[in-house]
Design a protein around this motif. Structure first.
Motif: not given
Length: 529
Positions: A226-241, A308-309, A315-321
């Protein structure tokens, strides 16, 4: 074919940190959770089971199903993705950059190690499901590390001006690259398969992430990868905290730095930054720094207040890598993972992260060094036999190999050690005499002894050199064979591309390697074709 076994510790190609880890040295035990043995996975499963959020599983499955919409996945891969929604399913993960046409050979060995370990775990723990995961490093931005591969000693490089995360790069222009590469492949059946594989991956997919997913799935999909691309908004939402925690409190810096200082007897793999996150857009991936009460994106005019940050994260966790320090935590947050399989450099930086994981209350995975392999043709194997070379010989440094073989092949001893011992015994008598006279004479005796020992050393070197000239023919054949097996005096797996061996062995290549490798053996595997 030589039959001796080469352990990782004795191969000469692994760092002291890695050999000490494999030997489970006591000073390193606080830096990992459990050592990779089949028995230790039982408690690792229980730890992960208690801590992993079931809702995260649902999100993971949903994301993967979307990422596989345009991929022809095998029945086993489809079943594996679906099984990730179940509480008794766990993953074994490896990660790799999006190297052009897989890059060096060890790309294969990482994934094969991962597949084989899941199969072993299923036999040992039949009440659980185990899914092999390839984590594509789509958010990396160092294009120069991935834009080439070597084929039969030639470097094929993709020239492109770029910035930003590599997974989003366009593959436009690679059809011209294929034309050049195809000329080297020839027109055999296996060559045609390689050309088709490259074209389907890179010419018929618009970005590098999709191309790499297609290629990895073509090679390993039948084994359930199974191949995963973690550059993804929904996955990043799990990482917000954890993103917020890193931005507001910067705990990783202090903890990882403390661990790195404990490793001062070794070469430290990575050093943490005060904030271990990047800000990303399609053509941008730059460090986030905190200056003058504001968060700034390095080398840009983008900046945020604290308020702001936090809002941008929500709102846009996908902008953080995540960078190399935070990426492992991200992986373990979104996957029900038990074990990470990587090369020596990767395991080295993971060993810096245990205290950071503990404070973050995320279970630290078992760390397993991937399989290492030397692929040997029948012709080269027969050469080794004819030259009376063991694998230990061939793995040794070239100067040592030539010197040792010169001494072994000589009709007389090249060593003048017996003469040196005789000379030292004679000087012992002189020292006895010297002790009964003035001290200056002792100095003269020492100087003379040093001079004569040095003279014998020089004669020994000249004798060795003379024998090398005499044995030049056979020594050249030995060196040529080692150079063929260890290109640029480096490991074959770090230099050659899989296509070189696929050209000779076709679709038999991967099954043969997969059949041979045992991921829990610390042994350098030599595979003959």
């Amino acid at each position: 074919m030589p039959t001796d076994c080469i352990t990782y510790q004795n191969s000469g190609y692994f760092s002291t940190l890695m050999t000490d880890y494999l030997d489970q040295k006591s000073n390193l035990k606080p830096l990992f959770n459990k050592f990779p043995t089949l028995e230790n996975f039982e408690n690792q499963i229980l730890e992960k089971k208690i801590s992993f959020n079931h809702n995260t599983r649902k999100n993971l499955v949903s994301v993967l199903q979307k990422q596989y919409l345009n991929i022809k996945s095998s029945t086993l891969t489809t079943e594996n993705i679906q099984s990730l929604a179940l509480s008794n399913t766990y993953t074994v993960t490896t990660g790799h950059q999006l190297n052009l046409f897989t890059g060096p050979l060890y790309f294969l060995y990482k994934i094969i190690s991962t597949i084989n370990l899941t199969n072993e775990l299923k036999v040992k723990y039949p009440n659980y499901n185990f899914v092999p995961i390839y984590w594509m490093a789509t958010e990396d931005h160092d294009f120069e590390e991935i834009n080439y591969f070597n084929f039969k000693g030639k470097k094929f490089k993709w020239n492109l001006e770029t910035s930003g995360p590599v997974g989003r790069l366009t593959t436009k222009g690679l059809e011209d690259f294929l034309k050049i590469y195809a000329l080297e492949l020839g027109n055999s059946t296996n060559a045609q398969e390689l050309k088709a594989m490259f074209e389907e991956a890179y010419v018929k997919h618009s970005n590098l992430a999709d191309a790499t997913r297609y290629l990895a799935n073509s090679l390993f999909g039948s084994y359930g990868l199974v191949i995963i691309d973690a550059d993804n908004r929904d996955l990043k939402r799990e990482f917000i905290p954890h993103i917020k925690e890193e931005l507001l409190h910067q705990i990783s810096y202090k903890l990882v730095l403390e661990t790195a200082q404990k490793l001062n007897d070794y070469t430290v793999q990575v050093n943490p930054r005060e904030i271990n996150l990047f800000y990303i857009e399609d053509n941008l991936r730059e460090r986030i720094i905190f200056e003058d009460g504001k968060y700034k994106v390095n080398n840009t005019i983008i900046e945020f207040s604290v308020t702001d940050i936090v809002k941008v994260v929500e709102e846009t966790p996908e902008k953080f890598s995540p960078n190399v320090i935070m990426r492992p935590l991200y992986q373990e947050v979104i996957l029900p993972n038990l074990c990470y399989i990587g090369g020596g450099g990767e395991i080295a930086y993971w060993l810096e992260l245990k205290s950071f994981f503990d404070v973050s209350k995320i279970v630290f995975p078992i760390l397993l060094l991937r399989n290492s392999v030397l692929l040997v043709s029948e012709k080269r194997s027969k050469k080794a036999d004819k030259l009376d070379l063991s694998w230990r010989d061939l793995f040794s440094k070239q100067d040592d190999l030539v010197n040792n073989k010169t001494k072994l092949l000589s009709e007389f001893s090249i060593s003048l050690e017996d003469l040196k011992i005789q000379l030292q015994n004679q000087f012992e008598t002189l020292y006895t005499v010297a002790s009964h006279t003035e001290k200056s004479f002792i100095g003269a005796v020492k100087a003379q002894e040093s001079k004569q020992i040095k003279g014998l050393d020089n004669l020994e070197k000249r004798l060795l050199k003379a024998q090398k000239r005499k044995l030049k023919d056979i020594l050249d054949r030995i060196v040529d064979l080692q150079n063929e097996l260890f290109p640029n005096l480096s490991l074959q797996e770090r230099q050659a591309n899989f296509s070189e061996f696929y050209l000779e062995n076709g679709e038999n290549l991967i099954p043969a390697i997969l059949h041979k490798l045992n991921p829990l053996e610390n042994k350098f595997e030599v595979i003959k074709f």
